[in-house]
Design an enzyme around this catalytic site. Structure first.
Site, PDB file in Angstrom:
ATOM      1  N   ALA A  11       0.879  -1.170   0.000  1.00 55.20           N
ATOM      2  CA  ALA A  11       0.000   0.000   0.000  1.00 55.20           C
ATOM      3  C   ALA A  11       0.915   1.217   0.000  1.00 55.20           C
ATOM      4  O   ALA A  11       1.734   1.391   0.906  1.00 55.20           O
ATOM      5  CB  ALA A  11      -0.904   0.005   1.227  1.00 55.20           C
ATOM      6  N   LYS A  12       0.793   2.037  -1.025  1.00 54.20           N
ATOM      7  CA  LYS A  12       1.669   3.212  -1.157  1.00 54.20           C
ATOM      8  C   LYS A  12       0.907   4.458  -0.713  1.00 54.20           C
ATOM      9  O   LYS A  12      -0.209   4.700  -1.172  1.00 54.20           O
ATOM     10  CB  LYS A  12       2.158   3.347  -2.595  1.00 54.20           C
ATOM     11  CG  LYS A  12       3.046   2.195  -3.046  1.00 54.20           C
ATOM     12  CD  LYS A  12       3.568   2.385  -4.454  1.00 54.20           C
ATOM     13  CE  LYS A  12       2.510   2.092  -5.505  1.00 54.20           C
ATOM     14  NZ  LYS A  12       2.174   0.668  -5.585  1.00 54.20           N
ATOM     15  N   VAL A  73      -9.015   0.006 -11.628  1.00 48.78           N
ATOM     16  CA  VAL A  73      -8.879   1.415 -11.264  1.00 48.78           C
ATOM     17  C   VAL A  73      -7.421   1.853 -11.261  1.00 48.78           C
ATOM     18  O   VAL A  73      -7.111   3.033 -11.486  1.00 48.78           O
ATOM     19  CB  VAL A  73      -9.537   1.696  -9.891  1.00 48.78           C
ATOM     20  CG1 VAL A  73      -8.776   0.997  -8.756  1.00 48.78           C
ATOM     21  CG2 VAL A  73      -9.628   3.194  -9.624  1.00 48.78           C
ATOM     22  N   ASP A  74      -6.495   0.929 -11.020  1.00 49.21           N
ATOM     23  CA  ASP A  74      -5.071   1.275 -11.065  1.00 49.21           C
ATOM     24  C   ASP A  74      -4.657   1.681 -12.473  1.00 49.21           C
ATOM     25  O   ASP A  74      -3.948   2.678 -12.673  1.00 49.21           O
ATOM     26  CB  ASP A  74      -4.214   0.115 -10.554  1.00 49.21           C
ATOM     27  CG  ASP A  74      -4.482  -1.203 -11.281  1.00 49.21           C
ATOM     28  OD1 ASP A  74      -5.565  -1.360 -11.881  1.00 49.21           O
ATOM     29  OD2 ASP A  74      -3.606  -2.091 -11.239  1.00 49.21           O
ATOM     30  N   ARG A  75      -5.141   0.933 -13.460  1.00 44.50           N
ATOM     31  CA  ARG A  75      -4.827   1.252 -14.856  1.00 44.50           C
ATOM     32  C   ARG A  75      -5.569   2.507 -15.307  1.00 44.50           C
ATOM     33  O   ARG A  75      -5.048   3.308 -16.086  1.00 44.50           O
ATOM     34  CB  ARG A  75      -5.171   0.065 -15.755  1.00 44.50           C
ATOM     35  CG  ARG A  75      -4.301  -1.148 -15.484  1.00 44.50           C
ATOM     36  CD  ARG A  75      -4.759  -2.369 -16.257  1.00 44.50           C
ATOM     37  NE  ARG A  75      -4.591  -2.179 -17.705  1.00 44.50           N
ATOM     38  CZ  ARG A  75      -5.049  -3.034 -18.606  1.00 44.50           C
ATOM     39  NH1 ARG A  75      -5.711  -4.124 -18.221  1.00 44.50           N
ATOM     40  NH2 ARG A  75      -4.842  -2.807 -19.903  1.00 44.50           N
TER      41      ARG A  75
END
Length: 206
Positions: A11-12, A73-75
């Site tokens: 988790a960033k 959602v990351d992409r």
């Protein structure tokens, strides 16, 4: 303002220009004291993220795409950060997406660098030699470490360059800096996804 990009292995966090990486095990115990604006691709945290101090940004991203509704959602966040070009997010998996005049044209997914290395290790302990960040892709390797690095890196580089043509390449993610040195037309931006999240917060008045 605290931002969080939750993946499959880490988790960033991003807060006022400062980045922090937390393992998934650590994140399981994490209890925020202030609102955390997040995106998440890890299904194990759906219940945890329903807490009152967690704010899901996923519904607020708008993307014009030719891809199916399966686009993560990351992409989406990475693609929304650029207007034109190729965006690579090199994490647990390596996602590669093409954006043309603000339209997401599609993309593909590869195993992350760590997964490649683990695959070689599982074949034989002789292949457990790590990677050489200084390997020359223009020369045939003459030792095992370079041979593995050449195979791993070129499997990514050649696929990306095949679709990139003359497009600019943007790279982010935990292994982004490592990969970026092997592309001639690449920009490494470790905070690319966070910039995209901040843009959504600002544009939607959240």
């Amino acid at each position: 303002m605290i931002l969080c990009d939750i993946g499959n292995s880490t988790a960033k966090f991003y807060n006022n220009g400062i980045s922090k990486v937390m393992s998934i095990k650590e994140f399981q115990k994490f209890e925020p004291k202030d609102t955390v604006y997040f995106i998440n691709v890890n299904p194990n945290f759906k219940r945890k993220l329903k807490g009152t101090l967690f704010f899901d940004l996923a519904p607020y991203f708008e993307i014009n795409t030719l891809y199916s509704k399966e686009l993560g959602v990351d992409r989406i966040a990475a693609s929304c950060a650029i207007n034109d070009g190729i965006v690579i997010d090199a994490g647990s998996a390596i996602t590669v997406d093409m954006v043309n005049k603000n339209i997401h044209m599609g993309g593909f997914i590869l195993p992350g660098i760590t997964k490649y290395v683990e695959a070689y290790k599982s074949i034989s302990s002789v292949l457990d030699v790590g990677l050489n960040s200084q390997v020359n892709l223009d020369k045939i390797p003459l030792n095992t470490r370079d041979a593995i690095t050449y195979g791993v890196v070129n499997s990514v580089v050649l696929l990306v360059e095949n679709i990139a043509k003359n497009r600019k390449i943007y790279i982010t993610g935990g292994d982004g800096q490592f990969l970026s040195q092997f592309f001639k037309n690449a920009v490494y931006d470790k905070n690319l996804v966070f910039r995209s999240m901040l843009n959504v917060i600002k544009s939607k008045g959240l």
